[in-house]
Motif scaffolding. Structure first.
Motif, mmCIF file in Angstrom:
data_model
loop_
_atom_site.group_PDB
_atom_site.id
_atom_site.type_symbol
_atom_site.label_atom_id
_atom_site.label_comp_id
_atom_site.label_asym_id
_atom_site.label_seq_id
_atom_site.Cartn_x
_atom_site.Cartn_y
_atom_site.Cartn_z
ATOM 1 N N GLY A 12 -24.668 -0.171 10.694
ATOM 2 C CA GLY A 12 -25.517 -1.158 10.017
ATOM 3 C C GLY A 12 -26.810 -0.544 9.529
ATOM 4 O O GLY A 12 -27.042 0.665 9.688
ATOM 5 N N HIS A 13 -27.668 -1.398 8.961
ATOM 6 C CA HIS A 13 -28.955 -0.928 8.436
ATOM 7 C C HIS A 13 -29.750 -0.190 9.513
ATOM 8 O O HIS A 13 -30.430 0.790 9.234
ATOM 9 N N ALA A 14 -29.662 -0.674 10.781
ATOM 10 C CA ALA A 14 -30.487 -0.098 11.849
ATOM 11 C C ALA A 14 -29.954 1.230 12.369
ATOM 12 O O ALA A 14 -30.642 1.913 13.120
ATOM 13 N N TYR A 43 -25.557 -2.939 1.007
ATOM 14 C CA TYR A 43 -26.983 -3.196 1.194
ATOM 15 C C TYR A 43 -27.273 -4.625 0.755
ATOM 16 O O TYR A 43 -27.222 -4.932 -0.446
ATOM 17 N N SER A 44 -27.576 -5.480 1.731
ATOM 18 C CA SER A 44 -27.704 -6.915 1.425
ATOM 19 C C SER A 44 -28.852 -7.190 0.454
ATOM 20 O O SER A 44 -28.819 -8.175 -0.280
ATOM 21 N N GLY A 45 -29.868 -6.306 0.437
ATOM 22 C CA GLY A 45 -30.980 -6.487 -0.499
ATOM 23 C C GLY A 45 -30.518 -6.391 -1.950
ATOM 24 O O GLY A 45 -31.176 -6.902 -2.857
ATOM 25 N N THR A 79 -12.591 -0.585 14.181
ATOM 26 C CA THR A 79 -13.297 -1.765 14.693
ATOM 27 C C THR A 79 -13.309 -1.761 16.217
ATOM 28 O O THR A 79 -12.246 -1.705 16.846
ATOM 29 N N VAL A 80 -14.501 -1.822 16.774
ATOM 30 C CA VAL A 80 -14.642 -1.834 18.234
ATOM 31 C C VAL A 80 -14.264 -3.220 18.748
ATOM 32 O O VAL A 80 -14.747 -4.240 18.236
ATOM 33 N N THR A 81 -13.391 -3.258 19.746
ATOM 34 C CA THR A 81 -12.982 -4.559 20.299
ATOM 35 C C THR A 81 -13.390 -4.711 21.757
ATOM 36 O O THR A 81 -13.322 -5.800 22.312
ATOM 37 N N ILE A 105 -25.529 -0.299 19.823
ATOM 38 C CA ILE A 105 -24.734 -1.381 19.213
ATOM 39 C C ILE A 105 -25.477 -1.911 17.991
ATOM 40 O O ILE A 105 -26.613 -2.380 18.090
ATOM 41 N N ASN A 106 -24.837 -1.824 16.832
ATOM 42 C CA ASN A 106 -25.476 -2.247 15.581
ATOM 43 C C ASN A 106 -24.428 -2.882 14.657
ATOM 44 O O ASN A 106 -24.231 -2.472 13.523
ATOM 45 N N THR A 107 -23.753 -3.887 15.222
ATOM 46 C CA THR A 107 -22.614 -4.470 14.512
ATOM 47 C C THR A 107 -22.969 -5.691 13.652
ATOM 48 O O THR A 107 -22.087 -6.285 13.031
ATOM 49 N N GLY A 268 -31.021 -4.715 15.283
ATOM 50 C CA GLY A 268 -30.582 -5.486 14.111
ATOM 51 C C GLY A 268 -30.149 -6.891 14.502
ATOM 52 O O GLY A 268 -30.542 -7.415 15.557
ATOM 53 N N ASP A 269 -29.321 -7.483 13.661
ATOM 54 C CA ASP A 269 -28.907 -8.881 13.859
ATOM 55 C C ASP A 269 -28.146 -9.098 15.161
ATOM 56 O O ASP A 269 -28.062 -10.235 15.648
ATOM 57 N N ALA A 270 -27.559 -8.030 15.724
ATOM 58 C CA ALA A 270 -26.750 -8.168 16.946
ATOM 59 C C ALA A 270 -27.599 -8.200 18.201
ATOM 60 O O ALA A 270 -27.081 -8.431 19.281
ATOM 61 N N ILE A 281 -32.976 -10.735 10.044
ATOM 62 C CA ILE A 281 -33.152 -10.276 8.666
ATOM 63 C C ILE A 281 -33.238 -8.748 8.628
ATOM 64 O O ILE A 281 -33.622 -8.111 9.610
ATOM 65 N N GLY A 282 -32.895 -8.225 7.461
ATOM 66 C CA GLY A 282 -32.814 -6.780 7.298
ATOM 67 C C GLY A 282 -34.145 -6.079 7.531
ATOM 68 O O GLY A 282 -34.161 -4.921 7.977
ATOM 69 N N VAL A 283 -35.248 -6.740 7.245
ATOM 70 C CA VAL A 283 -36.564 -6.113 7.416
ATOM 71 C C VAL A 283 -36.716 -5.648 8.873
ATOM 72 O O VAL A 283 -37.173 -4.536 9.142
HETATM 73 C C1 LIG Z 1 -26.560 -12.477 0.769
HETATM 74 C C2 LIG Z 1 -27.534 -11.895 1.765
HETATM 75 C C3 LIG Z 1 -28.719 -11.339 1.321
HETATM 76 C C4 LIG Z 1 -29.644 -10.823 2.220
HETATM 77 N N1 LIG Z 1 -30.810 -10.301 1.727
HETATM 78 C C5 LIG Z 1 -31.741 -9.859 2.584
HETATM 79 C C6 LIG Z 1 -32.987 -9.365 2.094
HETATM 80 O O1 LIG Z 1 -33.239 -9.333 0.881
HETATM 81 N N2 LIG Z 1 -33.902 -8.939 3.000
HETATM 82 C C7 LIG Z 1 -33.640 -8.970 4.360
HETATM 83 O O2 LIG Z 1 -34.537 -8.600 5.131
HETATM 84 N N3 LIG Z 1 -32.472 -9.414 4.842
HETATM 85 C C8 LIG Z 1 -31.507 -9.853 4.001
HETATM 86 N N4 LIG Z 1 -30.313 -10.310 4.504
HETATM 87 C C9 LIG Z 1 -30.026 -10.176 5.945
HETATM 88 C C10 LIG Z 1 -29.492 -8.741 6.239
HETATM 89 O O3 LIG Z 1 -28.254 -8.580 5.575
HETATM 90 C C11 LIG Z 1 -29.253 -8.466 7.703
HETATM 91 O O4 LIG Z 1 -30.363 -8.850 8.474
HETATM 92 C C12 LIG Z 1 -28.984 -6.976 7.940
HETATM 93 O O5 LIG Z 1 -27.829 -6.560 7.265
HETATM 94 C C13 LIG Z 1 -28.785 -6.691 9.422
HETATM 95 O O6 LIG Z 1 -28.521 -5.344 9.571
HETATM 96 P P1 LIG Z 1 -27.839 -4.779 10.878
HETATM 97 O O7 LIG Z 1 -28.366 -3.396 11.025
HETATM 98 O O8 LIG Z 1 -27.994 -5.697 12.024
HETATM 99 O O9 LIG Z 1 -26.270 -4.735 10.599
HETATM 100 P P2 LIG Z 1 -25.459 -4.804 9.236
HETATM 101 O O10 LIG Z 1 -26.196 -4.107 8.173
HETATM 102 O O11 LIG Z 1 -25.007 -6.188 9.037
HETATM 103 O O12 LIG Z 1 -24.200 -3.885 9.538
HETATM 104 C C14 LIG Z 1 -23.286 -4.098 10.568
HETATM 105 C C15 LIG Z 1 -22.261 -2.974 10.487
HETATM 106 O O13 LIG Z 1 -21.421 -3.019 11.615
HETATM 107 C C16 LIG Z 1 -20.059 -2.891 11.232
HETATM 108 N N5 LIG Z 1 -19.290 -3.617 12.243
HETATM 109 C C17 LIG Z 1 -19.298 -4.949 12.494
HETATM 110 N N6 LIG Z 1 -18.507 -5.240 13.540
HETATM 111 C C18 LIG Z 1 -17.992 -4.056 13.962
HETATM 112 C C19 LIG Z 1 -17.105 -3.672 15.024
HETATM 113 N N7 LIG Z 1 -16.593 -4.585 15.864
HETATM 114 N N8 LIG Z 1 -16.786 -2.358 15.142
HETATM 115 C C20 LIG Z 1 -17.309 -1.420 14.317
HETATM 116 N N9 LIG Z 1 -18.130 -1.728 13.308
HETATM 117 C C21 LIG Z 1 -18.474 -3.016 13.142
HETATM 118 C C22 LIG Z 1 -20.009 -3.505 9.841
HETATM 119 O O14 LIG Z 1 -18.900 -3.029 9.097
HETATM 120 C C23 LIG Z 1 -21.361 -3.060 9.262
HETATM 121 O O15 LIG Z 1 -21.250 -1.773 8.688
HETATM 122 C C24 LIG Z 1 -29.370 -10.848 3.614
HETATM 123 C C25 LIG Z 1 -28.160 -11.385 4.081
HETATM 124 C C26 LIG Z 1 -27.247 -11.916 3.167
HETATM 125 C C27 LIG Z 1 -25.957 -12.515 3.676
#
Ligand SMILES: Cc1cc2nc3c(=O)[nH]c(=O)nc-3n(C[C@H](O)[C@H](O)[C@H](O)COP(=O)(O)OP(=O)(O)OC[C@H]3O[C@@H](n4cnc5c(N)ncnc54)[C@H](O)[C@@H]3O)c2cc1C
Length: 374
Positions: A12-14, A43-45, A79-81, A105-107, A268-270, A281-283
Motif C-alpha cells: 500500500g501507500h504506507a 494511486y487513489s489521488g 493474497t495473505v489469508t 501490515i499495510n493491506t 495506513g487504513d488497516a 485517508i492517504g495523507v
Molecule cells: C476514489 C478514492 C479517492 C481517494 N482519494 C484520496 C485523496 O485524494 N487523498 C487521500 O488522502 N486519500 C484518498 N483516498 C483514500 C486512500 O485511497 C487511502 O487512504 C490509502 O490508499 C490508504 O493506503 P494504505 O497504505 O492503507 O493501503 P492501500 O494503498 O489501500 O493499499 C493496500 C495494498 O494491500 C494489498 N492487499 C490488500 N489485501 C491484501 C492481502 N490480503 N494480501 C496481500 N496484499 C493485500 C492491495 O492490493 C494494495 O496494494 C481515496 C480513496 C478512494 C476510494
C-alpha cells in the motif's frame, strides 16, 4: 550473523518508503520481502482523474514489481489469508507459507462487502476493481451511471466523470444516505460541490440509503453502478489474533507497533495508531510510511522508536477534471484552478519517487509548467 526478514503484507501507500530500503537494509542484515495481491498499486489521488479521462494508466499506478527489483526487495504476488503471530509465519491463499522476524501490515481497506455481485457493479476499493470501469466507459455504452455514497470518494469520481472537458458523456445519479453530501467536511465544501454537480445535471438523491435488495433493479436502470458507500479493513478477511478496534483496524502504538506484539507493525487504513487512530485517508498512510521506515532504522541501530505525528492540518484536494479542484484543510474550503495545479504538482512529485529514476523526475518548476499547460 544470520540475516533477518521484514515481511511486508500489502504493497500500500504506507509500504513504499520501506520497499526502497531493500539493498541498504540487506547490508545491515535485514532482508525486505513484499507480498501483495497485485503487481500494481493504484494511486487513489489520481484514479478519479484517470476514470474521467484526464490521466493515462501510468500516471495513476506504481509497478511494485519493478520498484522492488530496482531497490533489492523481493516481491511475490499473492493474497495473505492467515497471520500466525506465534509461529511468525503468514500463509497465502495458494497455501505458500512465509516466515518473518518482523511483520508490517499495510493491506488497506475494501469496499463494504455486498451480498450481490454484478460485472457492472464496481466497488471503489480495491482500486484494481474500480479501474475496470474505464474500458466500460471507453466503449461509450456506459451512459447512465449511479454512484452509491456521497463521501469524498463518490463525489470526486462524480466530479471527474461529469467534468465539462471529460471525453465521456454521462448522465449521473448520486445516492447519499444522509441529508447532504460530504457530510464530514465543512458545509461550504458540500454546498460548492452540490452546486457544481447540479449545474452539470447530476441528480443528487439525499436521504436515500440504498438497500442490497434494490441492487438487481438498479443494474437494469443504470449501465454501471459504483459502490462508494463505506469500507472495511482488508485484514477482516485475514485470519489473525491481533488486537483490533471496533472497525477491525489493527491496534498499534504511536510508533506503529502492534499492541502486545513488538515484532509486528501496521500502518495506513488497516491500522489504528495511538488512542483513537486517524481517518482512513492517504495523507496519513503516506506519512506513516515515512515513520515506519524510521522505526525500522531505529530497530536496526538500537535507537528509540520514532512516533507518528500527523500534519497540524490534514489537507485534501478533490479533483474536478483538469481545470479545477476543491481544497479543504480543517474548517477551510476553497476552489479554483490553482487547486488542481497544486494537486498535480504534489501528486506527480510523490508518484515519480516510485515510478522514475532520480534523473528523470521533474523539478517543481517543470511540474508547475506542465500542470499549467494541461
Ligand atoms: C476514489 C478514492 C479517492 C481517494 N482519494 C484520496 C485523496 O485524494 N487523498 C487521500 O488522502 N486519500 C484518498 N483516498 C483514500 C486512500 O485511497 C487511502 O487512504 C490509502 O490508499 C490508504 O493506503 P494504505 O497504505 O492503507 O493501503 P492501500 O494503498 O489501500 O493499499 C493496500 C495494498 O494491500 C494489498 N492487499 C490488500 N489485501 C491484501 C492481502 N490480503 N494480501 C496481500 N496484499 C493485500 C492491495 O492490493 C494494495 O496494494 C481515496 C480513496 C478512494 C476510494
Amino acid at each position: 550473523m544470520k540475516s533477518k526478514t521484514l515481511l511486508i503484507c500489502g504493497g500500500g501507500h504506507a509500504s513504499l518508503p520501506a520497499l526502497k530500503m531493500g539493498s541498504l537494509w540487506k547490508e545491515a542484515g535485514l532482508e525486505v520481502v513484499l507480498l501483495s495481491t497485485h503487481r500494481y498499486l493504484y494511486y487513489s489521488g489520481a484514479v478519479p482523474q484517470f476514470l474521467g479521462g484526464f490521466y493515462g494508466m501510468d500516471d495513476a499506478r506504481i509497478d511494485l514489481k519493478v520498484l522492488c527489483q530496482n531497490y533489492g526487495t523481493t516481491f511475490t504476488e499473492g493474497t495473505v489469508t492467515e497471520i500466525d503471530e506465534t509461529k511468525q509465519t503468514v500463509v497465502l491463499s495458494d497455501g505458500q507459507e512465509f516466515a518473518w522476524d518482523f511483520l508490517f501490515i499495510n493491506t488497506g481497506v475494501v469496499s463494504r462487502p455486498l451480498s450481490f455481485a454484478h460485472p457492472r457493479l464496481f466497488p471503489v476499493k480495491p482500486m484494481t476493481e474500480l479501474i475496470k470501469l474505464k474500458p466500460v466507459l471507453e466503449t461509450g455504452k456506459a451512459r447512465k451511471i449511479a454512484v452509491l455514497g456521497g463521501g469524498a470518494a463518490g463525489c470526486e469520481i462524480a466530479l471527474n466523470l461529469t467534468a465539462p472537458d471529460s471525453p465521456f458523456q454521462i448522465q449521473l445519479t448520486l445516492l447519499e444516505a444522509g441529508d447532504q453530501i460530504l457530510s464530514s467536511f465543512p458545509k461550504k465544501l458540500s454546498r460548492m460541490v452540490t452546486e457544481t454537480l447540479t449545474r452539470r445535471g447530476v441528480e443528487i438523491r439525499l436521504s436515500e440509503p440504498f438497500s442490497e435488495e434494490e441492487l438487481p433493479g438498479m443494474m437494469t436502470q443504470f449501465d454501471a453502478v459504483i459502490h462508494a458507500a463505506g469500507n472495511i479493513p482488508a485484514t477482516k478477511s485475514i485470519r489473525h489474533g491481533l488486537p483490533a478496534d471496533a472497525a477491525g483496524r489493527i491496534r498499534v502504538t504511536d510508533s506503529l507497533q502492534c499492541v502486545g506484539h513488538p515484532k509486528i507493525y501496521a500502518a495506513g487504513d488497516a491500522a489504528s495508531p495511538g488512542a483513537v487512530g486517524y481517518p482512513p485517508i492517504g495523507v496519513h498512510a503516506v506519512k506513516q510510511g515515512v515513520t515506519f521506515r524510521g522505526v525500522m532504522e531505529a530497530l536496526l541501530h538500537g535507537k528509540k522508536l520514532p512516533s507518528y505525528k500527523s500534519y497540524p492540518l490534514t489537507p485534501l484536494i478533490l479533483s474536478d477534471g483538469h481545470s479545477g479542484g476543491f481544497f479543504i484543510a480543517d474548517k477551510m474550503a476553497a476552489s479554483g484552478r490553482w487547486a488542481i495545479i497544486l494537486k498535480y504538482m504534489l501528486d506527480m512529485n510523490w508518484l515519480e519517487k516510485y515510478t522514475r529514476p532520480p534523473a528523470e523526475r521533474r523539478s517543481w518548476l517543470r511540474l508547475f509548467l506542465d500542470a499549467s499547460a494541461r
